[in-house]
Design an enzyme around this catalytic site. Structure first.
Site, PDB file in Angstrom:
ATOM      1  N   CYS A  93      -3.625  33.682  10.052  1.00 26.46           N
ATOM      2  CA  CYS A  93      -3.405  34.386  11.318  1.00 26.46           C
ATOM      3  C   CYS A  93      -2.927  33.484  12.440  1.00 26.46           C
ATOM      4  CB  CYS A  93      -4.676  35.096  11.713  1.00 26.46           C
ATOM      5  SG  CYS A  93      -5.132  36.245  10.420  1.00 26.46           S
ATOM      6  N   GLU A  94      -1.874  32.772  12.220  1.00 26.63           N
ATOM      7  CA  GLU A  94      -1.192  32.120  13.336  1.00 26.63           C
ATOM      8  C   GLU A  94       0.257  31.876  12.929  1.00 26.63           C
ATOM      9  OE1 GLU A  94      -2.431  27.891  14.051  1.00 26.63           O
ATOM     10  OE2 GLU A  94      -4.282  28.596  13.125  1.00 26.63           O
ATOM     11  N   GLU A 149       0.825  -1.216   0.000  1.00 25.31           N
ATOM     12  CA  GLU A 149       0.000   0.000   0.000  1.00 25.31           C
ATOM     13  C   GLU A 149       0.855   1.261   0.000  1.00 25.31           C
ATOM     14  OE1 GLU A 149      -2.151  -0.459   3.641  1.00 25.31           O
ATOM     15  OE2 GLU A 149      -3.461  -2.029   2.874  1.00 25.31           O
ATOM     16  N   PRO A 150       1.705   1.453  -0.993  1.00 28.38           N
ATOM     17  CA  PRO A 150       2.506   2.676  -0.979  1.00 28.38           C
ATOM     18  C   PRO A 150       1.646   3.884  -1.331  1.00 28.38           C
ATOM     19  CG  PRO A 150       2.874   1.473  -3.031  1.00 28.38           C
ATOM     20  CD  PRO A 150       1.950   0.625  -2.189  1.00 28.38           C
ATOM     21  N   GLY A 151       1.900   4.991  -0.661  1.00 23.56           N
ATOM     22  CA  GLY A 151       1.223   6.248  -0.969  1.00 23.56           C
ATOM     23  C   GLY A 151       2.253   7.286  -1.368  1.00 23.56           C
ATOM     24  N   ARG A 152       2.935   7.801  -0.345  1.00 20.57           N
ATOM     25  CA  ARG A 152       3.904   8.882  -0.549  1.00 20.57           C
ATOM     26  C   ARG A 152       4.962   8.544  -1.604  1.00 20.57           C
ATOM     27  NH1 ARG A 152       5.184  12.125   4.040  1.00 20.57           N
ATOM     28  NH2 ARG A 152       4.381  10.386   5.243  1.00 20.57           N
ATOM     29  N   TYR A 195       3.737  18.663  11.390  1.00 14.93           N
ATOM     30  CA  TYR A 195       4.818  17.717  11.724  1.00 14.93           C
ATOM     31  C   TYR A 195       6.194  18.363  11.744  1.00 14.93           C
ATOM     32  CZ  TYR A 195       1.167  14.847   9.429  1.00 14.93           C
ATOM     33  OH  TYR A 195      -0.012  14.288   9.013  1.00 14.93           O
ATOM     34  N   TYR A 248      -0.134  14.036   0.607  1.00 19.30           N
ATOM     35  CA  TYR A 248      -0.589  14.662   1.855  1.00 19.30           C
ATOM     36  C   TYR A 248      -0.519  16.188   1.779  1.00 19.30           C
ATOM     37  CZ  TYR A 248       0.138   9.811   3.151  1.00 19.30           C
ATOM     38  OH  TYR A 248       0.109   8.440   3.172  1.00 19.30           O
TER      39      TYR A 248
HETATM   40  N1  LLP Z   1      -1.549   1.916   4.466  1.00 20.97           N
HETATM   41  C1  LLP Z   1      -2.104   2.358   5.623  1.00 20.97           C
HETATM   42  C2  LLP Z   1      -2.971   1.463   6.377  1.00 20.97           C
HETATM   43  C3  LLP Z   1      -1.808   3.646   6.076  1.00 20.97           C
HETATM   44  O1  LLP Z   1      -2.335   4.071   7.221  1.00 20.97           O
HETATM   45  C4  LLP Z   1      -0.969   4.487   5.320  1.00 20.97           C
HETATM   46  C5  LLP Z   1      -0.653   5.850   5.765  1.00 20.97           C
HETATM   47  C6  LLP Z   1      -0.454   3.992   4.104  1.00 20.97           C
HETATM   48  C7  LLP Z   1      -0.754   2.694   3.721  1.00 20.97           C
HETATM   49  C8  LLP Z   1       0.440   4.797   3.201  1.00 20.97           C
HETATM   50  O2  LLP Z   1       1.597   5.219   3.792  1.00 20.97           O
HETATM   51  P1  LLP Z   1       2.750   5.901   2.901  1.00 20.97           P
HETATM   52  O3  LLP Z   1       3.219   4.886   1.899  1.00 20.97           O
HETATM   53  O4  LLP Z   1       2.157   7.078   2.234  1.00 20.97           O
HETATM   54  O5  LLP Z   1       3.784   6.261   3.886  1.00 20.97           O
HETATM   55  N2  LLP Z   1      -0.252  12.820   6.704  1.00 20.97           N
HETATM   56  C9  LLP Z   1       1.025  12.218   7.001  1.00 20.97           C
HETATM   57  C10 LLP Z   1       1.094  10.775   6.588  1.00 20.97           C
HETATM   58  C11 LLP Z   1       0.027   9.910   7.214  1.00 20.97           C
HETATM   59  C12 LLP Z   1       0.087   8.486   6.752  1.00 20.97           C
HETATM   60  C13 LLP Z   1      -1.031   7.688   7.307  1.00 20.97           C
HETATM   61  N3  LLP Z   1      -1.115   6.360   6.840  1.00 20.97           N
HETATM   62  C14 LLP Z   1       2.126  13.046   6.359  1.00 20.97           C
HETATM   63  O6  LLP Z   1       1.832  14.062   5.729  1.00 20.97           O
HETATM   64  O7  LLP Z   1       3.311  12.719   6.502  1.00 20.97           O
END
Ligand code: LLP
Length: 423
Positions: free
Chosen positions: A349-350, A280-283, A323, A378
């Protein structure tokens, strides 16, 4: 200047997004706005897929964690690449389906799925629901019984490990709200196996985000091995492992997570279990495919600081405020000005509305454009209307083409909607 952002490069002192000068896009779309580079997303996806395909007996499912960026334009691109999607709400599931991602490639994660959400997911016939607690499993059983429809289930394991990342995005420690301990999983898995319509087929896991070094996965992979053996020893069938996301990217000058090293760990530690894998890659897929372009409104000198006040704010990109995240910021046009140490801030305004503190930057002038890097993940999905500011619009660039893929509701539209509610 070293460029860690290969699809955003200077030509003759001018920043380009793929083949298009960023300044031209800024004039056309207005600031602040996001640019996403399709070629970058394709490259990241292919790199990830090829590395994993090489080591896995069965091609794994790459279920893009769309919380990173859930715009339909991005999801369609993912669909064309053959990706599945990991969703954490029915809203995200609807987005994925709207982008034609097959239900058979949708995984539903998250600790707080409501009864209604569980029902909608079963109705949609998605690939699997990742269960995170006993009461959630109970609700799922009720929903499946009500609909008289089978659903495949994985149970999320909390391996109690450190991911070496920011506290707020670590998710695999025992004190975190996510997942279940090994002991409880055995109990839940057995229970699910005895429940009509539930088909427990595997384990899921996600230990945290922006994990720089794949070695952090080793203890988790060891523990998941033990767990799978224990479950099998109980006569339970485990055919699927969902290993989550979390691989880190370059924000400053740190190397992005070594995907070959990660794949090697999968080969050595996970493949021998003989399961169908999903990730499950996102970033990793979209983070460095995006920039946020902003215009300098004022350069404000005080006795102690130079504040570069921009038209993008924490309502567009909240990561630095939330963060203390570092985002590289470059001028769109290299103006040859002296480097000064400045604070790059937004108009909200912060004082938390600061994109960068004490940052060396060729001193810009009012009207100059700046590019805030690593904003593809994100960024837009965490934006808000705080201070009645409309979040930045979003443009997808592909080679020499560009398309507006999102523009948020205007304040006038909001006012009209609220007026109808009041009338
Ligand atoms: N799978 C699950 C169950 C997750 O909770 C997450 C991220 C991912 C996959 C994807 O993770 P990644 O590959 O993107 O690292 N808003 C934060 C990041 C929160 C991530 C939450 N879960 C930021 O801006 O750094």
């Amino acid at each position: 200047m070293d460029n860690h952002f290969p699809f955003f490069e200077y030509q003759d002192g001018e920043l380009y997004a793929e083949n298009i000068p960023v300044r031209e896009l800024a004039k056309q779309y207005g600031t602040p706005f996001y640019i996403y580079a399709a070629s970058s997303i394709r490259r990241q996806f292919t790199t990830f897929q090829e590395a994993l395909n090489k080591v896995c007996a069965k091609p794994p499912l790459i279920a893009y964690a769309c919380k990173a960026n859930d715009r339909l334009g991005i999801l369609k691109l993912m669909n064309n690449l053959g990706a599945g999607v990991d969703v954490v709400s029915v809203g995200e599931m609807k987005r994925a389906l709207a982008a034609n991602i097959p239900a058979s490639k949708i995984i539903f994660s998250g600790v707080g799925k409501t009864e209604r959400e569980l029902e909608e997911a079963i109705e949609a016939g998605i690939r699997q629901i990742n269960i995170e607690s006993e009461p959630e499993l109970k609700n799922l059983a009720i929903a499946a019984e009500k609909l008289q429809k089978d659903i495949s289930v994985s149970i999320r394991f909390n391996p109690d490990v450190e991911a070496g990342t920011h506290d707020k995005i670590s998710t695999g420690r025992s004190e975190d709200k996510f997942g279940v301990t090994a002991e409880r999983i055995i109990h839940l898995y057995k229970h699910a196996a005895e429940t009509k319509y539930l088909n427990p087929h595997g384990i899921s896991m996600h230990i945290g985000s922006q994990v720089a070094d794949p070695r952090y996965f080793i203890p988790a992979f060891e523990r998941i091995n033990d767990l799978v053996h224990q479950l099998r020893a109980e006569g339970l069938s485990v055919t699927e492992l969902d290993l989550g996301g979390g691989l880190g990217i370059t924000y400053r000058d740190e190397p992005e997570a070594d995907i070959e090293a990660y794949a090697k760990l999968i080969k050595e530690m996970i493949e021998p279990l003989g399961c169908q894998l999903s990730f499950e890659p996102g970033r990793y897929l979209v983070g460095n495919a995006g920039i946020l372009v902003t215009k300098v409104i004022y350069v404000k000198e005080t006795d102690v600081k130079t504040h570069v006040i921009c038209d993008a704010a924490m309502n567009d990109l909240i990561r630095p405020a939330l963060y203390e995240a570092y985002h590289t910021i470059h001028p769109v046009i290299q103006n040859g000005a002296d480097i000064r140490t400045v604070d790059i801030v937004g108009p909200i305004c912060e004082s938390g509305d600061t994109h960068a503190k004490d940052r060396p930057l060729p001193l810009p002038e009012e009207g100059d454009y700046l590019a805030i890097h690593s904003a593809g993940a994100y960024g837009a999905t965490m934006s808000s209307y705080y201070n009645a500011r409309v979040p930045a619009c979003e443009v997808l660039v592909d080679g020499s083409d560009h398309t507006l893929i999102n523009r948020q509701e205007s304040i006038e539209q909001q006012i009209a909607r609220e007026k109808t509610l009041l009338s």
